[in-house]
Design a protein around this motif. Structure first.
Motif, mmCIF file in Angstrom:
data_model
loop_
_atom_site.group_PDB
_atom_site.id
_atom_site.type_symbol
_atom_site.label_atom_id
_atom_site.label_comp_id
_atom_site.label_asym_id
_atom_site.label_seq_id
_atom_site.Cartn_x
_atom_site.Cartn_y
_atom_site.Cartn_z
ATOM 1 N N SER A 164 0.828 -1.202 0.000
ATOM 2 C CA SER A 164 0.000 0.000 0.000
ATOM 3 C C SER A 164 0.867 1.258 0.000
ATOM 4 O O SER A 164 0.587 2.227 -0.725
ATOM 5 C CB SER A 164 -0.918 -0.004 1.221
ATOM 6 N N GLN A 165 1.930 1.258 0.793
ATOM 7 C CA GLN A 165 2.826 2.407 0.854
ATOM 8 C C GLN A 165 3.576 2.598 -0.461
ATOM 9 O O GLN A 165 3.802 3.724 -0.902
ATOM 10 C CB GLN A 165 3.816 2.245 2.016
ATOM 11 N N LEU A 166 3.946 1.495 -1.096
ATOM 12 C CA LEU A 166 4.594 1.594 -2.415
ATOM 13 C C LEU A 166 3.641 2.179 -3.446
ATOM 14 O O LEU A 166 4.038 2.997 -4.287
ATOM 15 C CB LEU A 166 5.076 0.210 -2.880
ATOM 16 N N LYS A 171 1.953 6.968 -6.762
ATOM 17 C CA LYS A 171 1.027 8.059 -7.093
ATOM 18 C C LYS A 171 1.705 9.419 -6.893
ATOM 19 O O LYS A 171 1.551 10.327 -7.714
ATOM 20 C CB LYS A 171 -0.219 7.974 -6.218
ATOM 21 N N THR A 172 2.450 9.532 -5.791
ATOM 22 C CA THR A 172 3.146 10.788 -5.510
ATOM 23 C C THR A 172 4.177 11.086 -6.580
ATOM 24 O O THR A 172 4.337 12.232 -7.013
ATOM 25 C CB THR A 172 3.822 10.724 -4.126
ATOM 26 N N LEU A 173 4.885 10.044 -7.026
ATOM 27 C CA LEU A 173 5.889 10.218 -8.076
ATOM 28 C C LEU A 173 5.242 10.690 -9.372
ATOM 29 O O LEU A 173 5.795 11.530 -10.086
ATOM 30 C CB LEU A 173 6.634 8.904 -8.333
ATOM 31 N N ALA A 174 4.084 10.132 -9.692
ATOM 32 C CA ALA A 174 3.387 10.509 -10.928
ATOM 33 C C ALA A 174 3.008 11.986 -10.899
ATOM 34 O O ALA A 174 3.152 12.700 -11.901
ATOM 35 C CB ALA A 174 2.145 9.646 -11.112
ATOM 36 N N ILE A 175 2.546 12.453 -9.731
ATOM 37 C CA ILE A 175 2.183 13.864 -9.591
ATOM 38 C C ILE A 175 3.431 14.748 -9.723
ATOM 39 O O ILE A 175 3.413 15.782 -10.389
ATOM 40 C CB ILE A 175 1.481 14.106 -8.239
ATOM 41 N N GLY A 176 4.517 14.326 -9.080
ATOM 42 C CA GLY A 176 5.768 15.083 -9.146
ATOM 43 C C GLY A 176 6.296 15.180 -10.567
ATOM 44 O O GLY A 176 6.766 16.244 -10.997
ATOM 45 N N ILE A 265 22.524 17.336 -18.248
ATOM 46 C CA ILE A 265 22.445 16.036 -17.574
ATOM 47 C C ILE A 265 22.663 16.254 -16.081
ATOM 48 O O ILE A 265 23.710 16.749 -15.667
ATOM 49 C CB ILE A 265 23.528 15.073 -18.110
ATOM 50 N N SER A 266 21.682 15.902 -15.273
ATOM 51 C CA SER A 266 21.828 16.066 -13.822
ATOM 52 C C SER A 266 21.166 14.896 -13.105
ATOM 53 O O SER A 266 20.362 14.165 -13.691
ATOM 54 C CB SER A 266 21.198 17.387 -13.360
ATOM 55 N N VAL A 267 21.537 14.707 -11.853
ATOM 56 C CA VAL A 267 20.924 13.638 -11.056
ATOM 57 C C VAL A 267 19.502 14.049 -10.704
ATOM 58 O O VAL A 267 19.254 15.168 -10.259
ATOM 59 C CB VAL A 267 21.737 13.385 -9.769
ATOM 60 N N ALA A 268 18.551 13.155 -10.953
ATOM 61 C CA ALA A 268 17.140 13.449 -10.662
ATOM 62 C C ALA A 268 16.900 13.449 -9.153
ATOM 63 O O ALA A 268 17.594 12.752 -8.402
ATOM 64 C CB ALA A 268 16.247 12.416 -11.343
ATOM 65 N N PRO A 269 15.923 14.205 -8.694
ATOM 66 C CA PRO A 269 15.582 14.176 -7.266
ATOM 67 C C PRO A 269 15.175 12.764 -6.831
ATOM 68 O O PRO A 269 14.577 12.011 -7.609
ATOM 69 C CB PRO A 269 14.383 15.134 -7.174
ATOM 70 N N ASP A 270 15.503 12.407 -5.604
ATOM 71 C CA ASP A 270 15.143 11.080 -5.085
ATOM 72 C C ASP A 270 13.636 10.860 -5.086
ATOM 73 O O ASP A 270 13.169 9.718 -5.113
ATOM 74 C CB ASP A 270 15.684 10.901 -3.664
ATOM 75 N N THR A 271 12.888 11.942 -5.082
ATOM 76 C CA THR A 271 11.438 11.831 -5.068
ATOM 77 C C THR A 271 10.880 11.256 -6.365
ATOM 78 O O THR A 271 9.693 10.935 -6.443
ATOM 79 C CB THR A 271 10.800 13.213 -4.833
ATOM 80 N N LEU A 272 11.728 11.117 -7.398
ATOM 81 C CA LEU A 272 11.266 10.550 -8.668
ATOM 82 C C LEU A 272 11.626 9.076 -8.810
ATOM 83 O O LEU A 272 11.308 8.445 -9.816
ATOM 84 C CB LEU A 272 11.865 11.336 -9.845
ATOM 85 N N SER A 273 12.312 8.519 -7.806
ATOM 86 C CA SER A 273 12.721 7.110 -7.860
ATOM 87 C C SER A 273 11.787 6.262 -7.010
ATOM 88 O O SER A 273 11.635 6.502 -5.815
ATOM 89 C CB SER A 273 14.165 6.961 -7.358
ATOM 90 N N LEU A 274 11.152 5.269 -7.630
ATOM 91 C CA LEU A 274 10.197 4.435 -6.904
ATOM 92 C C LEU A 274 10.892 3.489 -5.941
ATOM 93 O O LEU A 274 10.565 3.417 -4.764
ATOM 94 C CB LEU A 274 9.340 3.633 -7.891
ATOM 95 N N ILE A 275 11.872 2.731 -6.443
ATOM 96 C CA ILE A 275 12.530 1.717 -5.613
ATOM 97 C C ILE A 275 14.036 1.853 -5.723
ATOM 98 O O ILE A 275 14.710 1.076 -6.396
ATOM 99 C CB ILE A 275 12.103 0.294 -6.014
ATOM 100 N N GLY A 276 14.561 2.895 -5.117
ATOM 101 C CA GLY A 276 16.005 3.057 -5.044
ATOM 102 C C GLY A 276 16.687 3.182 -6.398
ATOM 103 O O GLY A 276 16.060 3.134 -7.443
#
Length: 361
Positions: A164-166, A171-176, A265-276
């Motif tokens: 459920s948390q995943l 959903k949060t990633l999709a909005i971001g 080219i830059s490192v994406a925010p961690d908020t865009l990574s679902l599973i590490g």
């Protein structure tokens, strides 16, 4: 019983942090391992081509981690036999294979036995066209009822919470991502979310139009590629360096006479990574030497009048003062006065400096 409840509470508390910008995977794996009663715990992610994307482990020795990452992920029998399985499926070596079947596999005889693994249990937590991810537990002894126990009582409650948390994180990633896509599209920039091996995770609608150049940047086999091998090597080198030190790199490539494509080219925010696993944010914009500068943007950025901005746009497009006067149906004297005003307001000494500043937009 009281001890079990404490372990369960710790595990559930940890898994609730899956929606954090940077989920504490080591703590999640540690508490899940303790709850299950295993010797080690893992988060393993494969891409669509069955290549290892990410390995996080708790309880693995350095040798075990190195062996799996270096070779044995390629002959992982659970990964091989569950590629079509849906998220939420439990896998158990003790139930899926007989001892004789296990002993005929390289994965068991050369990896599991070496690292004292008699049984592996894992839950598939993500399964789609982009990735296949599972959270696994390794035991030094076989428990034939382990997988059934994981699907009942407190254990089932915990793993439902994890999934459920995943799902909430997804959903949060999709909005971001939609926010990022919208923000960059408004300034004419295409964006691509990229894995370190060049595989495209997401791309904006604008990027689809930018990546259709047979002689330039395209998406082939799900990966961002350039027709020129030298450009591709430079791009790959910059991607690796950005992941290593977190600094932004840029690449400019010609895309036609007087036109070029600029890529950051830059490192994406961690908020865009679902599973590490690190992701790269690629920003693309096309520029043309023949493009007329945006008058409204010039007016806003340099705090000049609309008429002055129109004159500046004409100069930046390569026209002389006389040509700008003709195009604007104004006198040469009027345009010269507007150029003098531009030099004063923009603190420039020469007309060429005005053109250079305008060309930066």
């Amino acid at each position: 019983m009281a001890e079990h409840q404490i372990v369960l509470r710790r595990a559930i508390d940890a898994v609730h942090h899956l929606t954090d910008p940077e989920p504490p995977w080591q703590d999640i794996l540690r508490t899940a391992r303790d709850l299950v009663g295993a010797d080690s715990g893992t988060l393993i992610v494969f891409d669509a081509r069955n290549e290892l994307l990410n390995l996080s482990a708790i309880g693995f020795s350095d040798a075990c981690f190195s062996d799996y990452q270096g070779h044995y992920h390629r002959c992982d029998i659970l990964e091989r036999d569950s590629r079509q399985a849906l998220a939420g499926t439990w896998l158990d070596t003790a139930r899926m294979y007989s001892p004789a079947q296990l002993q005929r596999t390289e994965f068991y005889t050369d990896f599991m036995v070496k690292h004292r693994m008699a049984q592996i249990l894992c839950l598939i937590v993500e399964s789609n066209s982009v990735m296949h991810a599972s959270i696994g537990f390794q035991r030094a002894s076989v428990d034939l009822n382990a997988s059934q126990r994981m699907q009942s009582g407190d254990f089932a409650q915990y793993f439902r919470t994890l999934q459920s948390q995943l799902a909430q994180r997804e959903k949060t990633l999709a909005i971001g991502w939609k926010s990022i896509e919208s923000a960059f599209s408004e300034v004419g920039e295409a964006v691509v979310l990229l894995h370190k091996d060049g595989r495209v995770e997401k791309m904006s609608a604008l990027a689809v139009g930018h990546l259709d150049d047979a002689d330039g940047w395209t998406v082939r086999g799900g990966r961002l590629r350039h027709a020129d091998s030298k450009v591709q090597r430079l791009f790959d080198t910059h991607c690796a360096a950005a992941i290593r030190d977190g600094k932004t790199r840029s690449v400019a490539t010609a895309s036609g006479w007087g036109e070029f494509c600029w890529i950051d080219i830059s490192v994406a925010p961690d908020t865009l990574s679902l599973i590490g696993g690190p992701l790269l944010l690629i920003r693309l914009r096309r520029k043309s030497a023949f493009a007329m500068p945006d008058v409204i943007k010039l007016e806003s950025v340099f705090s000049i009048t609309h008429a002055e901005a129109a004159v500046l746009a004409g100069l930046a497009a390569g026209h002389s003062v006389e040509e700008v006067a003709t195009l604007r149906r104004a006198s040469v004297l009027t345009v010269r006065k507007q150029v003098a005003s531009l030099l004063s307001k923009m603190e420039c000494n020469r007309q060429s400096e005005l053109v250079r500043l305008a060309s930066l937009l």
